[in-house]
Design an enzyme around this catalytic site. Structure first.
Site, PDB file in Angstrom:
ATOM      1  N   TYR A 198       0.844  -1.203   0.000  1.00 44.37           N
ATOM      2  CA  TYR A 198       0.000   0.000   0.000  1.00 44.37           C
ATOM      3  C   TYR A 198       0.883   1.259   0.000  1.00 44.37           C
ATOM      4  CZ  TYR A 198      -4.530   2.320   0.445  1.00 44.37           C
ATOM      5  OH  TYR A 198      -5.659   3.072   0.212  1.00 44.37           O
ATOM      6  N   LYS A 236      -3.560   8.381   2.219  1.00 43.13           N
ATOM      7  CA  LYS A 236      -4.839   8.187   2.924  1.00 43.13           C
ATOM      8  C   LYS A 236      -4.770   8.738   4.350  1.00 43.13           C
ATOM      9  CE  LYS A 236      -7.459   5.984  -0.163  1.00 43.13           C
ATOM     10  NZ  LYS A 236      -8.579   6.680  -0.845  1.00 43.13           N
TER      11      LYS A 236
HETATM   12  C1  N5H Z   1      -2.842  -3.172   0.416  1.00 38.15           C
HETATM   13  C2  N5H Z   1      -3.626  -3.195  -0.644  1.00 38.15           C
HETATM   14  C3  N5H Z   1      -3.215  -3.930  -1.896  1.00 38.15           C
HETATM   15  C4  N5H Z   1      -2.317  -3.024  -2.744  1.00 38.15           C
HETATM   16  C5  N5H Z   1      -3.205  -2.087  -3.490  1.00 38.15           C
HETATM   17  C6  N5H Z   1      -3.022  -0.801  -3.612  1.00 38.15           C
HETATM   18  C7  N5H Z   1      -4.067   0.053  -4.199  1.00 38.15           C
HETATM   19  C8  N5H Z   1      -3.930   1.334  -4.256  1.00 38.15           C
HETATM   20  C9  N5H Z   1      -5.014   2.223  -4.775  1.00 38.15           C
HETATM   21  C10 N5H Z   1      -4.565   3.119  -5.895  1.00 38.15           C
HETATM   22  C11 N5H Z   1      -5.641   4.146  -6.104  1.00 38.15           C
HETATM   23  C12 N5H Z   1      -4.358   2.269  -7.143  1.00 38.15           C
HETATM   24  C13 N5H Z   1      -3.805   2.973  -8.349  1.00 38.15           C
HETATM   25  O1  N5H Z   1      -3.612   4.171  -8.372  1.00 38.15           O
HETATM   26  C14 N5H Z   1      -3.507   2.095  -9.551  1.00 38.15           C
HETATM   27  C15 N5H Z   1      -2.866   2.846 -10.715  1.00 38.15           C
HETATM   28  O2  N5H Z   1      -1.467   2.878 -10.564  1.00 38.15           O
HETATM   29  C16 N5H Z   1      -3.150   2.113 -12.048  1.00 38.15           C
HETATM   30  N1  N5H Z   1      -4.586   1.988 -12.325  1.00 38.15           N
HETATM   31  C17 N5H Z   1      -5.273   2.891 -13.031  1.00 38.15           C
HETATM   32  O3  N5H Z   1      -4.783   3.892 -13.516  1.00 38.15           O
HETATM   33  C18 N5H Z   1      -6.753   2.600 -13.216  1.00 38.15           C
HETATM   34  C19 N5H Z   1      -7.023   2.404 -14.696  1.00 38.15           C
HETATM   35  C20 N5H Z   1      -7.543   3.732 -12.595  1.00 38.15           C
HETATM   36  C21 N5H Z   1      -9.028   3.510 -12.678  1.00 38.15           C
HETATM   37  O4  N5H Z   1      -7.164   3.770 -11.233  1.00 38.15           O
HETATM   38  C22 N5H Z   1      -7.115   4.967 -10.596  1.00 38.15           C
HETATM   39  N2  N5H Z   1      -6.708   4.944  -9.362  1.00 38.15           N
HETATM   40  O5  N5H Z   1      -7.454   5.985 -11.162  1.00 38.15           O
HETATM   41  C23 N5H Z   1      -4.896  -2.404  -0.643  1.00 38.15           C
HETATM   42  C24 N5H Z   1      -6.143  -3.202  -0.905  1.00 38.15           C
HETATM   43  C25 N5H Z   1      -6.291  -4.375   0.054  1.00 38.15           C
HETATM   44  C26 N5H Z   1      -7.383  -2.263  -0.729  1.00 38.15           C
HETATM   45  C27 N5H Z   1      -7.449  -1.163  -1.781  1.00 38.15           C
HETATM   46  C28 N5H Z   1      -7.517  -1.570  -3.211  1.00 38.15           C
HETATM   47  C29 N5H Z   1      -7.427   0.121  -1.341  1.00 38.15           C
HETATM   48  C30 N5H Z   1      -7.562   1.349  -2.184  1.00 38.15           C
HETATM   49  O6  N5H Z   1      -7.152   2.430  -1.726  1.00 38.15           O
HETATM   50  O7  N5H Z   1      -8.106   1.273  -3.306  1.00 38.15           O
END
Ligand code: N5H
Length: 255
Positions: free
Chosen positions: A156, A163
């Protein structure tokens, strides 16, 4: 009568039908609210606009939350179309994929700044522009957070710090706008398989741990979060502000 009858809600963060923001939009609509959706970019617009149409949401607005101009334009449009706003939902976060694996020690200045800007500062920026519209109706602001703000979870990383900043911002904002009758809260949702969670490692292990150890011995659903969002955005919660409300099968009480 629905719990949100006649209320107007602007929701940031629908990316697809699995988004927490989408479950909230559907639940708000069911409780009698009118819903507008703000989406991040044109790729996401392709999915969000049909979803909006399916619940009769006529207002869909582009907004990159890194841009003050975009944010101003959104609230100018809401002011013009609705003349006020009752509910603002912030279900937005981003960190570079590289930052969501390996050691937290590898966090870069750029990655930190980006995660903080999109995932935490944006709440303040949106609240600031929304305030003139929210005050007339004793409106409320709702953000989404995760337990990784308070405890360390593998991968995370920088998102946990963002957060934590978001949760502190909920408290400081609640104090800043309370005298104008506006409330600010967050829901700390248990792990949910959303688009944001896709492709980041460690999700399954964490979800498995929740279903084994949480008091309710199960993971949550998007609808579980939406139910709490309805409550917090309704008159039932009119004395609730500055709260981080866990919707996590009780996982956070277990030592
Ligand atoms: C401990 C965990 C598991 C590890 C997960 C981390 C999740 C982080 C959340 C962020 C927002 C994810 C993120 O930014 C992904 C991007 O690098 C790539 N994805 C994208 O660009 C997609 C297409 C778009 C829609 O995503 C965004 N953010 O715009 C946490 C989990 C157990 C719980 C969890 C998943 C928490 C959370 O904060 O969402």
């Amino acid at each position: 009568m629905g719990l949100l009858e006649g209320k107007k809600a602007l929701i940031f963060g629908v990316a697809n039908e699995k988004s927490i923001a989408w479950a909230i939009a559907e639940a708000f609509k069911k409780e009698g609210a009118e819903v507008a959706l703000a989406y991040a970019n044109e790729a996401i617009a392709k999915r969000v606009i049909p979803l909006a149409e399916s619940i009769g949401a006529t207002i869909t607005l582009p907004c990159d939350v890194r841009s003050d101009d975009d944010i101003k334009a959104v609230f100018a449009e809401i002011g013009k179309k609705w003349g006020g706003l009752d509910i603002l939902v912030h279900s937005v976060a981003f960190a570079n994929k590289d930052e969501l694996k390996g050691s937290f020690l590898s966090t870069t200045r750029e990655g930190f700044t980006m995660a903080m800007d999109i995932s935490a500062y944006s709440l303040i920026a949106l609240a600031k522009e929304a305030m003139p519209l929210l005050t007339a109706s004793n409106g409320n602001v709702l953000a989404l957070t995760y337990y990784g703000a308070q405890k360390v979870f593998p991968n995370y990383n920088v998102m946990g710090v963002a957060k934590a900043a978001l949760e502190a911002s909920v408290r400081y904002l609640a104090e800043a706008v309370g005298q104008d009758g506006v409330r600010v809260n967050a829901i700390s949702a248990g792990p949910l398989r959303t688009l944001a969670a896709a492709g980041v490692g460690g999700f399954n292990q964490i979800a498995g741990h929740v279903s084994a150890k949480a008091p309710l011995r199960r993971n949550i659903t998007q609808e579980d979060v939406a139910g709490a969002a309805v409550y917090l955005s309704s008159e039932l919660a009119k004395a609730v502000t500055g709260e981080i409300h866990f919707v996590d099968s009780g996982y956070n009480i277990i030592g």
